[in-house]
Design an enzyme around this catalytic site. Sequence first.
Site, PDB file in Angstrom:
ATOM      1  CG  ASP A 165      -1.007  -5.906   5.729  1.00  0.00           C
ATOM      2  OD1 ASP A 165      -1.508  -4.566   6.243  1.00  0.00           O
ATOM      3  OD2 ASP A 165      -1.259  -5.705   4.313  1.00  0.00           O
ATOM      4  CG  HIS A 166      -5.342  -5.306   5.921  1.00  0.00           C
ATOM      5  ND1 HIS A 166      -4.226  -4.984   5.142  1.00  0.00           N
ATOM      6  CD2 HIS A 166      -6.427  -4.400   5.258  1.00  0.00           C
ATOM      7  CE1 HIS A 166      -4.392  -3.990   4.510  1.00  0.00           C
ATOM      8  NE2 HIS A 166      -5.772  -3.728   4.408  1.00  0.00           N
ATOM      9  CG  HIS A 209      -2.614  -0.831  18.662  1.00  0.00           C
ATOM     10  ND1 HIS A 209      -1.352  -0.638  19.096  1.00  0.00           N
ATOM     11  CD2 HIS A 209      -3.075   0.508  18.379  1.00  0.00           C
ATOM     12  CE1 HIS A 209      -1.171   0.796  19.178  1.00  0.00           C
ATOM     13  NE2 HIS A 209      -2.426   1.262  18.748  1.00  0.00           N
ATOM     14  CB  CYS A 216      -3.569   4.392  22.562  1.00  0.00           C
ATOM     15  SG  CYS A 216      -2.700   5.247  21.301  1.00  0.00           S
ATOM     16  CG  HIS A 258      -6.647   3.031  17.984  1.00  0.00           C
ATOM     17  ND1 HIS A 258      -6.590   2.704  18.955  1.00  0.00           N
ATOM     18  CD2 HIS A 258      -5.364   3.430  17.538  1.00  0.00           C
ATOM     19  CE1 HIS A 258      -5.329   2.772  19.613  1.00  0.00           C
ATOM     20  NE2 HIS A 258      -4.535   3.120  18.647  1.00  0.00           N
ATOM     21  CD  GLU A 274       1.547   3.523  17.674  1.00  0.00           C
ATOM     22  OE1 GLU A 274       1.504   2.309  17.712  1.00  0.00           O
ATOM     23  OE2 GLU A 274       1.584   4.627  18.412  1.00  0.00           O
ATOM     24  CG  HIS A 321      -1.536   3.353  14.609  1.00  0.00           C
ATOM     25  ND1 HIS A 321      -1.626   4.602  14.819  1.00  0.00           N
ATOM     26  CD2 HIS A 321      -1.721   2.713  15.762  1.00  0.00           C
ATOM     27  CE1 HIS A 321      -1.871   5.041  15.905  1.00  0.00           C
ATOM     28  NE2 HIS A 321      -2.230   3.888  16.749  1.00  0.00           N
TER      29      HIS A 321
HETATM   30 NI    NI Z   1      -2.441   3.298  18.694  1.00  0.00          NI
END
Ligand code: NI
Length: 130
Positions: free
Chosen positions: A75-76, A10, A29, A35, A120, A37
Amino acid sequence: MRVERFNAAHRLYRKDWSDEKNREVFGVCANPNFHGHNYKLTVKVTGEVDSTTGFVVDLRMLSELIKSEILDRFDHQNLNLDTIEFRELNPSAENIARVIYELLKPKLDQKLELKILLAETENNIVEYPA
Ligand code: NI
């Protein structure tokens, strides 16, 4: 209570703000190239124990529901680019937890209470409803 994990990319960013303002508010962020998580999702269902089954909720059913509604969707994925839910909504942990709640709540027995915990990172955890 059921714990699941998913990975997603995200970027926290508002289109109506300058790059400087985004950087100031969201820090790293806001990095333009996204990037990832490793999210840890805890789905907590509370209510009365069903006298027939001895369950508050069938955890196998809950696990399948989380898979079909949440993991298959997020997911992914790149949350900003690949999901309808976050095309216009900033994918902060708070917003992700609320979206997950809203996806799961209508699929559960109305008598049950639902709480979403979303980590997160190991240190940053949000809950919805608070
Ligand atoms: Ni983040």
